[in-house]
Design a protein around this motif. Structure first.
Motif, short mmCIF file in Angstrom:
data_model
loop_
_atom_site.label_atom_id
_atom_site.label_comp_id
_atom_site.label_asym_id
_atom_site.label_seq_id
_atom_site.Cartn_x
_atom_site.Cartn_y
_atom_site.Cartn_z
N PHE A 17 -29.22 31.05 -34.92
CA PHE A 17 -29.91 29.76 -34.99
C PHE A 17 -28.89 28.65 -34.77
N GLN A 65 -37.05 27.84 -39.50
CA GLN A 65 -37.04 26.41 -39.23
C GLN A 65 -38.23 25.78 -39.93
N LEU A 86 -27.47 24.82 -36.09
CA LEU A 86 -27.36 23.75 -37.08
C LEU A 86 -26.52 22.65 -36.46
N THR A 127 -33.43 33.24 -41.99
CA THR A 127 -33.66 31.80 -41.98
C THR A 127 -34.94 31.48 -41.21
N LYS A 162 -35.48 21.36 -40.48
CA LYS A 162 -34.37 21.84 -41.29
C LYS A 162 -34.33 23.37 -41.20
N ARG A 163 -33.30 23.96 -41.76
CA ARG A 163 -33.15 25.42 -41.72
C ARG A 163 -33.13 25.95 -43.14
#
Length: 565
Positions: free
Chosen positions: A289, A350, A291, A348, A355-356
């Motif tokens: 992912f 989204q 960030l 994780t 946000k994660r």
């Protein structure tokens, strides 16, 4: 003559007699409850294994008949699991009040964590019938906020020839307005339990009822063992990528990568991870992912070098910066994600506001000797955590929605003249916030303990329970659970504190049998199962000498139960 679905079930002695279907080298194997009920005059049987109660058919079976047989087994498994979908009535004071735990049986990896059609969807690995690692189901939970959950119908069962020894871990994707679940199908063949591994897909338009589409990758690539699992699928803007934890034939862990235009037909692109060296004998549970525009890859290596001398178990967690290339991924700057005892297989998702959020298994493979075993359940998940990319690393903080569990704020002022301070919080479910000064020398300890473990002026021992010690001489923060109720695994974990730090903000989230420490604003976390006496509601602060500085105050909140219904 072709075997029809109805004819196959009838010849096997009826729907209630079929336990498992397998396929090996184009031969169909059916495991039964009672071999005596099989009509051998109708079925073309080549061999019978009485010890496994399995028959091998001497005639091809159509895919349609195998699919129909899988639906029969799925119905049976759901009926068998239904009584275990409610919590046991056994006396149990270790059951968490606001974390996710299994109603009965064993929980492990979180799976398919995603936001879909206005709700969070989360699945987890579950074996309902005992506290052991056997044929895994996927339990399905749905939540508006990641804190309050309700139970949906079982997501997937180990019902088909390609997953009948376990619906192993995987992730979820939203494609074409449908929810797609990618997972590893696990089967074991014969008394030797020969492992067969496939990567499979199930799909749902409503997010509740799933149709299995079967394997999309039917065998490991050349040079990789059958230990290849836990698919993570993303779309990189051009095509779909699938990452799999894998083991090379020389017993080195790596990432296997596939690519696809439609999410169904996959092309093998090769192995990634050489930049990390010989980093364990197997990699599991990859996640990928972004960030703050930085690609990151979470992994759980097995057998990699231990980060501290106190880490003796082979199971690890961490992440690396990732650079996406046309046919692979380059990983660098490996860092530990959680420094505690019980943190594995994180996933994780989204959030709607980009946000994660992360949730992990608060446990480790192979560890089943825990006090909750006697109550008929094992393991739990962590609290949901928000991830941020700051100062070149991942910071973890409790999800903001957890604040809805807070009771009134309470303040504990520390008397700087006292050698020790003890208070009864009256609950094991709390949030604690303070700032720990790092002494130039000496040490002090924050204890979580029971009434019988309280320190008194006449006592010579230390409180029994769990201890967090900050030592100025070694500049270390040490978590020690050796005095808690017996459980498998390590008992000490240590973080070395860099020189510039003078103060250490600390947030603790506690539940009935767990502690989660968020240190320095989430720069470090330490996650631990902590089993204690029913009256372990006491907090004590002690120091080794009078001039060792202590925190000035602590604020705390009792935490209400969260529903998992």
């Amino acid at each position: 003559m072709e075997i029809t679905p109805t004819g196959l079930v009838d010849a096997c002695g009826g729907a209630d007699n079929v336990r498992r279907a397998l396929r090996h080298q184009d031969k169909v194997i059916i495991e039964l409850i009672e071999l005596e009920r099989v009509n051998q005059d109708v079925l073309p049987i080549s061999t019978i294994d009485h010890s496994l109660r399995q028959i091998t058919l001497d005639q091809p079976v159509s895919q349609g008949a195998l699919t129909a047989l899988g639906r029969v087994i799925d119905h049976n498994l759901r009926e068998q699991a239904a009584p275990f979908y409610s919590p046991s009535q056994k006396t149990d004071f270790h059951r968490p009040g606001w974390h996710i735990s299994p109603p009965q049986g064993l929980l492990n990896d979180p799976n398919g964590f995603i936001y879909f059609q206005g709700h969070y969807h989360l699945f987890y690995q579950w074996y309902p019938f005992a506290c052991e690692h056997k044929d895994k189901f996927w339990v399905h939970l749905i939540s508006p906020d990641g804190v309050q959950w309700h139970t949906a119908p079982l997501g997937i069962t180990p019902s088909d020839w390609y997953d009948s020894h376990g619906v192993f871990s995987g992730h979820a994707m939203v494609m074409n307005d449908a929810l797609w679940l990618y997972y590893t199908g696990n089967t074991r063949i014969g008394p030797e339990r020969l492992r067969q591994t496939t990567q499979c897909v199930a799909r749902s338009s409503d997010g509740i009822h799933f149709e299995k589409l079967g394997p999309v990758i039917d065998a490991p690539p050349a040079g990789v063992t059958e230990h290849i699992r836990d698919p993570k699928v993303i779309h990189d803007g051009q095509h779909y990528r699938m990452l799999l934890g894998a083991q090379r034939e020389d017993k080195i862990g790596r990432l296997a990568q596939y690519s696809s235009a439609d999410g169904l037909t996959w092309h093998y692109d090769g192995l990634s991870g050489d930049s990390l060296g010989e980093h364990g004998y197997m990699w599991e549970c990859p996640d990928l992912f972004q960030l703050s525009d930085q690609w990151l890859c979470i992994l759980c290596p097995q057998g990699s070098p231990s980060p501290t001398p106190d880490h003796h178990v082979p199971h690890h967690n961490g992440y690396a910066k990732a650079t996406l290339e046309a046919d692979g991924i380059t990983l660098d700057n490996w860092q530990v994600l959680d420094h505690g005892f019980d943190f594995y297989a994180p996933q994780t998702a989204q959030t709607p506001d980009n946000k994660r959020m992360l949730i992990a298994w608060m446990g480790l493979p192979d560890e089943v000797e825990q006090p909750s075993f006697s109550a008929g359940w094992l393991h739990q998940l962590t609290c949901p955590r928000e991830l941020r990319w700051e100062n070149g690393q991942i910071y973890q903080r409790p999800a903001a929605a957890l604040e809805s569990l807070r009771g009134p704020q309470q303040l504990l002022v520390i008397n700087p003249e006292c050698h020790s301070t003890t208070v009864d919080l009256g609950t094991k479910q709390f949030e604690l916030n303070t700032t720990l000064p790092i002494p130039t020398s000496g040490h002090y300890t924050l204890y979580f303990h029971s009434r019988s473990g309280m320190m008194t002026p006449a006592s010579s021992g230390k409180p029994s329970g769990c201890a967090l010690t900050i030592d100025g001489d070694s500049r270390t923060l040490t978590l020690d659970r050796s005095a808690s109720l017996a459980t498998e695994g390590d008992t000490r974990r240590c973080i070395h504190l860099p020189e510039p730090l003078e103060d250490l903000p600390l947030q603790v989230l506690a539940d009935t049998s767990s502690l989660e420490f968020f240190i320095a604003g989430g720069r470090w976390t330490m996650t631990s199962r902590y089993f204690s006496a029913i009256d372990a509601t006491f907090l004590a602060l002690t120091r080794d000498r009078h001039d060792t500085p202590l925190p000035k105050e602590m604020d705390w909140y009792a935490l209400k139960n969260a529903s998992v219904r």
